[in-house]
Write a protein that holds these residues in place. Structure first.
Motif, PDB file in Angstrom:
ATOM      1  N   ALA A 133      74.258 -27.398 -15.179  1.00 10.95           N
ATOM      2  CA  ALA A 133      73.040 -27.999 -14.635  1.00 10.95           C
ATOM      3  C   ALA A 133      72.308 -28.813 -15.700  1.00 10.95           C
ATOM      4  O   ALA A 133      71.790 -29.891 -15.406  1.00 10.95           O
ATOM      5  CB  ALA A 133      72.125 -26.927 -14.071  1.00 10.95           C
ATOM      6  N   GLY A 150      74.059 -31.917 -15.885  1.00 10.63           N
ATOM      7  CA  GLY A 150      73.936 -32.636 -14.615  1.00 10.63           C
ATOM      8  C   GLY A 150      72.586 -33.271 -14.370  1.00 10.63           C
ATOM      9  O   GLY A 150      72.505 -34.304 -13.705  1.00 10.63           O
ATOM     10  N   VAL A 151      71.514 -32.681 -14.870  1.00 11.87           N
ATOM     11  CA  VAL A 151      70.180 -33.242 -14.617  1.00 11.87           C
ATOM     12  C   VAL A 151      69.772 -34.291 -15.646  1.00 11.87           C
ATOM     13  O   VAL A 151      68.691 -34.858 -15.539  1.00 11.87           O
ATOM     14  CB  VAL A 151      69.073 -32.150 -14.547  1.00 11.87           C
ATOM     15  N   ILE A 173      69.363 -37.711 -13.626  1.00 12.93           N
ATOM     16  CA  ILE A 173      68.801 -37.770 -12.274  1.00 12.93           C
ATOM     17  C   ILE A 173      67.614 -36.817 -12.182  1.00 12.93           C
ATOM     18  O   ILE A 173      67.412 -35.969 -13.045  1.00 12.93           O
ATOM     19  CB  ILE A 173      69.849 -37.424 -11.191  1.00 12.93           C
ATOM     20  N   SER A 214      65.383 -33.683 -11.059  1.00 15.59           N
ATOM     21  CA  SER A 214      65.759 -32.277 -10.918  1.00 15.59           C
ATOM     22  C   SER A 214      65.807 -31.832  -9.462  1.00 15.59           C
ATOM     23  O   SER A 214      66.671 -31.029  -9.076  1.00 15.59           O
ATOM     24  CB  SER A 214      64.810 -31.393 -11.722  1.00 15.59           C
ATOM     25  N   ALA A 229      68.994 -33.127  -7.967  1.00 15.25           N
ATOM     26  CA  ALA A 229      70.095 -32.319  -8.507  1.00 15.25           C
ATOM     27  C   ALA A 229      70.189 -30.982  -7.762  1.00 15.25           C
ATOM     28  O   ALA A 229      71.284 -30.512  -7.438  1.00 15.25           O
ATOM     29  CB  ALA A 229      69.894 -32.083 -10.000  1.00 15.25           C
ATOM     30  N   THR A 230      69.044 -30.383  -7.461  1.00 15.48           N
ATOM     31  CA  THR A 230      69.021 -29.133  -6.702  1.00 15.48           C
ATOM     32  C   THR A 230      69.578 -29.352  -5.297  1.00 15.48           C
ATOM     33  O   THR A 230      70.315 -28.517  -4.773  1.00 15.48           O
ATOM     34  CB  THR A 230      67.587 -28.578  -6.624  1.00 15.48           C
ATOM     35  N   ARG A 278      73.362 -29.576  -5.531  1.00 19.45           N
ATOM     36  CA  ARG A 278      73.876 -28.217  -5.768  1.00 19.45           C
ATOM     37  C   ARG A 278      73.878 -27.411  -4.476  1.00 19.45           C
ATOM     38  O   ARG A 278      74.835 -26.693  -4.179  1.00 19.45           O
ATOM     39  CB  ARG A 278      72.998 -27.536  -6.824  1.00 19.45           C
ATOM     40  N   PHE A 285      65.727 -25.914 -12.148  1.00 19.93           N
ATOM     41  CA  PHE A 285      66.239 -27.235 -12.498  1.00 19.93           C
ATOM     42  C   PHE A 285      65.168 -28.091 -13.178  1.00 19.93           C
ATOM     43  O   PHE A 285      65.476 -28.862 -14.079  1.00 19.93           O
ATOM     44  CB  PHE A 285      66.795 -27.932 -11.251  1.00 19.93           C
ATOM     45  N   LYS A 290      65.486 -29.583 -16.895  1.00 18.07           N
ATOM     46  CA  LYS A 290      65.313 -31.016 -17.121  1.00 18.07           C
ATOM     47  C   LYS A 290      64.497 -31.273 -18.386  1.00 18.07           C
ATOM     48  O   LYS A 290      64.793 -32.185 -19.148  1.00 18.07           O
ATOM     49  CB  LYS A 290      64.629 -31.654 -15.899  1.00 18.07           C
TER      50      LYS A 290
END
Length: 144
Positions: free
Chosen positions: A26, A29-30, A33, A35, A38-39, A42, A89, A93
């Motif tokens: 995560a 991944g964040v 982008i 948060s 991103a959630t 997910r 997230f 971030k």
């Protein structure tokens, strides 16, 4: 091996391992982008993975067979999970995974407290000592 797979300890260790990977994946991944988005991504992945898993193991059940109490508390659990993920997230971030994850794991301490207060669960003195160590350890990791 079958006995191992039937134990709660086996699944709890896997849960901890996947939770650790969640933090690392995560955090990466964040990076580029928002948060919340991103959630959302997910959550879609989790829904698809669960649907596939339920289909493979034949675990689908009729939602009409659930009691009102079960539905209420599963909805509340879902809302709490969503809020937890959004907060997690956002924290990832802006913070370091090695600091965010230990603070997130203070949920272990809160579960022990809430379990005692609301579910009547009892921990031994050693159990409460362990809860104290978790709280202390998480705080030390996050602060130093």
């Amino acid at each position: 091996m079958r006995n191992l797979m039937l134990s709660w300890q086996f699944w709890a260790i896997l849960s901890a391992t996947f939770a650790a990977l969640t933090a690392i994946f995560a955090k990466i991944g964040v990076a580029d982008i928002g948060s919340d988005f991103a959630t959302f991504i997910r959550t879609i992945v989790i829904l698809i993975a669960l649907a596939v898993s339920l289909t493979i193991i034949g675990g689908w059940e009729s939602p009409f067979s659930l009691s009102a109490k079960s539905i209420l508390f599963l909805v509340l659990s879902g809302l709490a999970t969503g809020a937890s993920w959004i907060c997690y997230f956002r924290a990832l971030k802006i913070g370091q995974a090695s600091q965010v994850a230990p603070i997130d794991k203070l949920s272990v301490v809160l579960v022990a407290l809430f379990g005692a207060l609301f579910l009547g669960e009892q921990l031994s003195l050693g159990g409460w000592l362990g809860v104290g160590f978790i709280a202390t350890g998480a705080t030390l990791i996050a602060l130093f």
